[in-house]
Design a protein around this motif. Structure first.
Motif, PDB file in Angstrom:
ATOM      1  N   VAL A 107     -58.067 -22.866 -75.291  1.00  0.00           N
ATOM      2  CA  VAL A 107     -57.149 -22.361 -74.438  1.00  0.00           C
ATOM      3  C   VAL A 107     -57.413 -21.536 -73.249  1.00  0.00           C
ATOM      4  N   ARG A 108     -58.845 -20.676 -73.401  1.00  0.00           N
ATOM      5  CA  ARG A 108     -59.286 -19.940 -72.191  1.00  0.00           C
ATOM      6  C   ARG A 108     -59.783 -20.921 -71.222  1.00  0.00           C
ATOM      7  N   VAL A 109     -60.358 -22.111 -71.515  1.00  0.00           N
ATOM      8  CA  VAL A 109     -60.654 -23.152 -70.532  1.00  0.00           C
ATOM      9  C   VAL A 109     -59.385 -23.638 -69.830  1.00  0.00           C
ATOM     10  N   ILE A 110     -58.361 -23.914 -70.667  1.00  0.00           N
ATOM     11  CA  ILE A 110     -57.138 -24.437 -70.061  1.00  0.00           C
ATOM     12  C   ILE A 110     -56.582 -23.418 -69.031  1.00  0.00           C
ATOM     13  N   CYS A 111     -56.482 -22.079 -69.389  1.00  0.00           N
ATOM     14  CA  CYS A 111     -55.951 -21.142 -68.575  1.00  0.00           C
ATOM     15  C   CYS A 111     -56.944 -20.647 -67.477  1.00  0.00           C
ATOM     16  N   GLN A 112     -58.058 -21.448 -67.417  1.00  0.00           N
ATOM     17  CA  GLN A 112     -59.079 -21.292 -66.179  1.00  0.00           C
ATOM     18  C   GLN A 112     -59.712 -19.782 -66.355  1.00  0.00           C
ATOM     19  N   GLU A 113     -59.929 -19.024 -67.751  1.00  0.00           N
ATOM     20  CA  GLU A 113     -60.599 -18.140 -67.715  1.00  0.00           C
ATOM     21  C   GLU A 113     -62.019 -18.089 -68.074  1.00  0.00           C
ATOM     22  N   ARG A 152     -50.194 -19.891 -83.680  1.00  0.00           N
ATOM     23  CA  ARG A 152     -50.384 -18.492 -83.095  1.00  0.00           C
ATOM     24  C   ARG A 152     -51.178 -18.319 -82.250  1.00  0.00           C
ATOM     25  N   VAL A 153     -52.143 -19.113 -82.080  1.00  0.00           N
ATOM     26  CA  VAL A 153     -53.191 -19.121 -80.792  1.00  0.00           C
ATOM     27  C   VAL A 153     -52.638 -19.725 -79.606  1.00  0.00           C
ATOM     28  N   VAL A 154     -51.787 -20.701 -79.921  1.00  0.00           N
ATOM     29  CA  VAL A 154     -51.221 -21.530 -78.800  1.00  0.00           C
ATOM     30  C   VAL A 154     -49.764 -20.588 -78.258  1.00  0.00           C
ATOM     31  N   GLU A 155     -49.191 -19.860 -79.312  1.00  0.00           N
ATOM     32  CA  GLU A 155     -47.857 -18.984 -79.123  1.00  0.00           C
ATOM     33  C   GLU A 155     -48.533 -17.932 -78.147  1.00  0.00           C
ATOM     34  N   GLY A 156     -49.586 -17.183 -78.548  1.00  0.00           N
ATOM     35  CA  GLY A 156     -50.044 -15.986 -77.656  1.00  0.00           C
ATOM     36  C   GLY A 156     -50.359 -16.190 -76.319  1.00  0.00           C
ATOM     37  N   ASN A 157     -50.359 -17.351 -76.089  1.00  0.00           N
ATOM     38  CA  ASN A 157     -51.048 -17.804 -74.564  1.00  0.00           C
ATOM     39  C   ASN A 157     -49.956 -18.698 -73.833  1.00  0.00           C
ATOM     40  N   LEU A 158     -48.850 -18.572 -74.021  1.00  0.00           N
ATOM     41  CA  LEU A 158     -47.755 -19.315 -73.542  1.00  0.00           C
ATOM     42  C   LEU A 158     -47.607 -19.135 -72.078  1.00  0.00           C
ATOM     43  N   VAL A 159     -47.523 -17.779 -71.985  1.00  0.00           N
ATOM     44  CA  VAL A 159     -47.266 -17.355 -70.597  1.00  0.00           C
ATOM     45  C   VAL A 159     -48.252 -17.748 -69.400  1.00  0.00           C
ATOM     46  N   PRO A 160     -49.672 -17.723 -69.737  1.00  0.00           N
ATOM     47  CA  PRO A 160     -50.620 -18.127 -68.691  1.00  0.00           C
ATOM     48  C   PRO A 160     -50.759 -19.837 -68.976  1.00  0.00           C
ATOM     49  N   LEU A 161     -50.267 -20.366 -70.215  1.00  0.00           N
ATOM     50  CA  LEU A 161     -50.454 -21.947 -70.133  1.00  0.00           C
ATOM     51  C   LEU A 161     -49.090 -22.443 -69.265  1.00  0.00           C
ATOM     52  N   VAL A 162     -48.150 -21.958 -69.137  1.00  0.00           N
ATOM     53  CA  VAL A 162     -46.930 -22.463 -68.234  1.00  0.00           C
ATOM     54  C   VAL A 162     -47.344 -22.094 -66.823  1.00  0.00           C
ATOM     55  N   LYS A 163     -48.237 -20.987 -66.399  1.00  0.00           N
ATOM     56  CA  LYS A 163     -48.546 -20.663 -65.163  1.00  0.00           C
ATOM     57  C   LYS A 163     -49.697 -21.457 -64.641  1.00  0.00           C
ATOM     58  N   HIS A 164     -50.728 -21.939 -65.432  1.00  0.00           N
ATOM     59  CA  HIS A 164     -51.970 -22.637 -64.820  1.00  0.00           C
ATOM     60  C   HIS A 164     -51.878 -24.086 -65.187  1.00  0.00           C
ATOM     61  N   CYS A 165     -50.960 -24.645 -66.103  1.00  0.00           N
ATOM     62  CA  CYS A 165     -50.709 -26.062 -66.463  1.00  0.00           C
ATOM     63  C   CYS A 165     -49.378 -26.554 -65.884  1.00  0.00           C
TER      64      CYS A 165
END
Length: 340
Positions: A170-176, A219-232
């Motif tokens: 998830v961090r790689v997907i969000c470019q962190e 829960r891992v995906v749910e906690g990063n939904l905002v950056p996922l929508v932004k970066h993906c």
């Protein structure tokens, strides 16, 4: 046939020395639009770890009440017999007219008409109960392709069970992470989609560890939904947005299967993440990604009881209209009047 599936109980598994590897799956939920065929995928992390070569596929028909079903079938058969009797009388009345027409145009003997009338009157509907509806079953067993990686089977099973791997993906997907290229983002999405598809498949075991693992991944995906929508979606292309929406839908369906309910809290979190970035869709990089954004929004928009989505969409349309009005060029209007 009964409402309860005896295979699910622990006593049945002990008596037959069996173990539930995946499932059960409702066949009606896997039918295609024709309602005549469908494809069911049975998989789970436990199935990846198993070394046995004998797999038992259990198919059971579950009904609400046998007596109600018998009564409905008897009524249908009675109406069918009445319909066939009325059809037979009509055929007998028109039999003479048909024979006259055939004798006038073609020298066809009357035996043909008799055979057609008999076949039409004796035709009856077939009534199927339970598993009798299954006309053909095709089973395909797939296995992973062997590679040169050391202990590949153990590593693959560890990938399916590790929450730390999901967090890193998830961090790689969000470019962190250190690698912020689109190629790494797309590959991380592919791996996470594979993990979610296998791990969130419907699996009912006597132990509760399966549901716990599924909840942890969501829960891992749910906690990063905002950056996922932004970066993906907002800052990505069409293919990455498609993969992101696919991942979110897999998590949503997995939660519904795990909790056996139609609405889950995860969908509400998806709606909040989408609404947070709704004012910024004018900065979207791709029209295809914008399409996937609104498709996902239309899926969860029914959970918005306060009509916040509609209000934000109306305000966004007003902003677009004001921007178009501000960009109006009188020379463009002159050219339009000249060439119209």
């Amino acid at each position: 046939m009964s409402r309860e599936n005896p295979v699910m109980c622990e006593q049945y598994l002990k008596d037959h020395n069996t173990e539930i590897l995946c499932g059960p799956v409702n066949l009606s939920s896997c039918l295609d639009l024709s309602d005549h065929s469908g494809i069911i995928t049975l998989t789970s992390p436990k199935l990846f770890r198993i070394r046995g070569r004998t797999l038992l596929l259990h198919i059971k028909a579950l009904v609400d009440d046998r007596e109600v079903l018998k009564e409905a079938v008897s009524k249908n058969r009675g109406s069918e017999e009445k319909g066939s009797a009325s059809k037979k009388s009509k055929l007998e009345n028109t039999k003479g007219k048909v024979e006259q027409l055939l004798d006038y145009y073609l020298p066809v003997p009357g035996v043909t008409v008799d055979r057609l009338a008999t076949a039409a009157s004796s035709k009856k509907m077939e009534y199927y109960l339970g598993c009798d509806w299954l006309h053909e079953i095709s089973i395909t067993i797939r296995r992973t392709k062997q590679t040169t990686v050391t202990n590949e089977r153990t590593q693959r099973c560890a990938m399916l069970e590790s929450n730390l791997l999901a967090e890193k993906l998830v961090r790689v997907i969000c470019q962190e992470g250190p690698d912020k290229t689109p190629v790494a983002q797309s590959m991380a999405l592919d791996i996470l989609i594979w993990v979610a598809s296998v791990r969130l498949s419907r699996h009912r075991s006597c132990r509760g560890d399966v549901k716990t693992q599924q909840m942890e991944l969501v829960r891992v995906v749910e906690g990063n939904l905002v950056p996922l929508v932004k970066h993906c979606i907002i800052m990505a292309g069409r293919s990455v947005a498609h993969k992101c929406v696919k991942l979110i839908i897999i998590c949503s369906e997995g939660m519904k299967n795990a909790l056996d309910c139609t609405t889950v809290l995860f969908d509400g979190c998806v709606l909040q993440a989408l609404l947070e970035w709704l004012p910024m869709i004018t900065c979207c990089w791709s029209a295809g990604a914008l399409r996937w954004y609104f498709l996902l929004l239309s899926r969860v928009m029914s959970l918005d009881v306060s009509a916040t989505t509609g209000q934000k969409c109306v305000s966004l349309l007003l902003q677009v209209a004001q921007e178009l009005r501000a960009r109006t060029n009188p020379y463009h209007l002159l050219l339009q009047t000249r060439y119209w």
